[in-house]
Design a protein around this motif. Structure first.
Motif, mmCIF file in Angstrom:
data_model
loop_
_atom_site.group_PDB
_atom_site.id
_atom_site.type_symbol
_atom_site.label_atom_id
_atom_site.label_comp_id
_atom_site.label_asym_id
_atom_site.label_seq_id
_atom_site.Cartn_x
_atom_site.Cartn_y
_atom_site.Cartn_z
ATOM 1 N N GLU A 185 69.673 82.068 -43.840
ATOM 2 C CA GLU A 185 70.668 82.841 -43.095
ATOM 3 C C GLU A 185 71.006 84.131 -43.824
ATOM 4 O OE1 GLU A 185 73.928 80.190 -42.535
ATOM 5 O OE2 GLU A 185 72.931 79.080 -40.920
ATOM 6 N N ARG A 186 71.101 84.061 -45.140
ATOM 7 C CA ARG A 186 71.384 85.258 -45.939
ATOM 8 C C ARG A 186 70.253 86.273 -45.812
ATOM 9 N NH1 ARG A 186 71.853 84.619 -52.133
ATOM 10 N NH2 ARG A 186 70.772 86.545 -52.481
ATOM 11 N N LEU A 187 69.010 85.815 -45.862
ATOM 12 C CA LEU A 187 67.868 86.721 -45.687
ATOM 13 C C LEU A 187 67.861 87.344 -44.296
ATOM 14 C CD1 LEU A 187 64.936 84.780 -47.397
ATOM 15 C CD2 LEU A 187 66.078 86.839 -48.221
ATOM 16 N N ASP A 188 68.178 86.542 -43.275
ATOM 17 C CA ASP A 188 68.223 87.053 -41.908
ATOM 18 C C ASP A 188 69.302 88.113 -41.741
ATOM 19 O OD1 ASP A 188 66.162 85.360 -41.274
ATOM 20 O OD2 ASP A 188 67.447 83.855 -40.310
ATOM 21 N N GLN A 189 70.475 87.894 -42.336
ATOM 22 C CA GLN A 189 71.557 88.879 -42.251
ATOM 23 C C GLN A 189 71.171 90.183 -42.925
ATOM 24 O OE1 GLN A 189 74.935 86.921 -43.974
ATOM 25 N NE2 GLN A 189 75.485 85.875 -42.081
ATOM 26 N N LYS A 190 70.520 90.117 -44.079
ATOM 27 C CA LYS A 190 70.092 91.325 -44.775
ATOM 28 C C LYS A 190 69.050 92.083 -43.962
ATOM 29 C CE LYS A 190 71.016 89.977 -49.547
ATOM 30 N NZ LYS A 190 70.442 89.697 -50.860
ATOM 31 N N ALA A 191 68.115 91.354 -43.361
ATOM 32 C CA ALA A 191 67.084 91.999 -42.545
ATOM 33 C C ALA A 191 67.694 92.644 -41.312
ATOM 34 C CB ALA A 191 66.027 90.979 -42.140
ATOM 35 N N LYS A 192 68.643 91.970 -40.685
ATOM 36 C CA LYS A 192 69.302 92.516 -39.501
ATOM 37 C C LYS A 192 70.127 93.754 -39.855
ATOM 38 C CE LYS A 192 71.454 90.719 -35.385
ATOM 39 N NZ LYS A 192 72.041 89.551 -34.757
ATOM 40 N N ALA A 193 70.800 93.716 -41.000
ATOM 41 C CA ALA A 193 71.588 94.879 -41.441
ATOM 42 C C ALA A 193 70.681 96.054 -41.756
ATOM 43 C CB ALA A 193 72.432 94.507 -42.647
ATOM 44 N N ALA A 194 69.517 95.790 -42.322
ATOM 45 C CA ALA A 194 68.580 96.872 -42.638
ATOM 46 C C ALA A 194 68.045 97.512 -41.367
ATOM 47 C CB ALA A 194 67.430 96.341 -43.492
ATOM 48 N N ARG A 195 67.842 96.712 -40.306
ATOM 49 C CA ARG A 195 67.345 97.267 -39.039
ATOM 50 C C ARG A 195 68.405 98.104 -38.345
ATOM 51 N NH1 ARG A 195 64.996 92.009 -38.024
ATOM 52 N NH2 ARG A 195 66.790 91.579 -36.710
ATOM 53 N N THR A 196 69.679 97.679 -38.397
ATOM 54 C CA THR A 196 70.728 98.405 -37.689
ATOM 55 C C THR A 196 71.152 99.685 -38.413
ATOM 56 O OG1 THR A 196 72.422 97.042 -38.737
ATOM 57 C CG2 THR A 196 71.624 96.370 -36.562
ATOM 58 N N THR A 197 70.973 99.752 -39.733
ATOM 59 C CA THR A 197 71.358 100.949 -40.451
ATOM 60 C C THR A 197 70.219 101.950 -40.556
ATOM 61 O OG1 THR A 197 70.808 99.931 -42.577
ATOM 62 C CG2 THR A 197 73.106 99.769 -41.831
ATOM 63 N N ALA A 198 69.009 101.563 -40.173
ATOM 64 C CA ALA A 198 67.882 102.494 -40.240
ATOM 65 C C ALA A 198 68.053 103.552 -39.161
ATOM 66 C CB ALA A 198 66.571 101.736 -40.023
ATOM 67 N N PRO A 199 67.720 104.814 -39.456
ATOM 68 C CA PRO A 199 67.883 105.879 -38.446
ATOM 69 C C PRO A 199 66.920 105.673 -37.292
ATOM 70 C CG PRO A 199 66.719 106.705 -40.378
ATOM 71 C CD PRO A 199 67.164 105.318 -40.701
ATOM 72 N N GLN A 200 67.415 105.880 -36.079
ATOM 73 C CA GLN A 200 66.627 105.723 -34.858
ATOM 74 C C GLN A 200 66.251 107.097 -34.321
ATOM 75 O OE1 GLN A 200 65.726 102.768 -33.499
ATOM 76 N NE2 GLN A 200 66.707 101.701 -35.183
ATOM 77 N N ASP A 201 65.114 107.181 -33.629
ATOM 78 C CA ASP A 201 64.680 108.459 -33.021
ATOM 79 C C ASP A 201 65.402 108.735 -31.746
ATOM 80 O OD1 ASP A 201 62.941 108.884 -35.058
ATOM 81 O OD2 ASP A 201 61.247 107.947 -34.032
#
Length: 137
Positions: free
Chosen positions: A121-137
């Motif tokens: 769950e901790r790994l999933d939360q970190k991965a999800k946070a990394a996807r949402t904070t990444a800049p989008q085009d």
């Protein structure tokens, strides 16, 4: 000298025009309008009205770019190794270290399973946070 004087007149011109329109105080009506696509900002219906327009993107029915193309988190999007591990975990019911109420050694793996679940769950939360904070085009 003339350029400085001309510059002073040009800068003071809009300020004088703004002061002339506000003799009675703030405007009586303010309209806020969202514009989609190639829509034009409508003119004020009276001199006592102010129209504020904002560009809201392509369409009111289109999903904003930051929410488009989100990765699927369902079973079909998981790697084969994760699927195999979940099937093996299901089939281990009753065996030692399986955290199952069935069988003679099933209860011995419950703390291990809880730690493994917490870590995943901790790994999933970190991965999800990394996807949402990444800049989008």
């Amino acid at each position: 000298m003339r350029s400085i004087l001309l510059l002073a007149v040009l800068v003071a011109g809009p300020a004088a025009a703004q002061d002339a329109g506000t003799k009675d105080g703030p405007p009586k009506r303010v309209r806020s309008i969202l514009l989609y696509g190639d829509e034009k900002c409508p003119p004020a219906q009276s001199p006592e009205e102010v129209v504020v327009c904002a560009d809201a993107g392509d369409s009111p029915y289109r999903i904003p770019k930051r929410f488009r193309n989100q990765p699927d988190e369902g079973a079909a999007a998981q790697a084969w190794t994760n699927r195999v591990e979940s099937v093996e975990e299901f089939n281990r019911a009753g065996l030692p270290n399986s955290c199952s109420p069935v069988g003679s050694g099933g209860q011995t793996g419950c703390s291990r399973a809880a730690i493994r679940q917490w870590y995943q769950e901790r790994l999933d939360q970190k991965a999800k946070a990394a996807r949402t904070t990444a800049p989008q085009d």
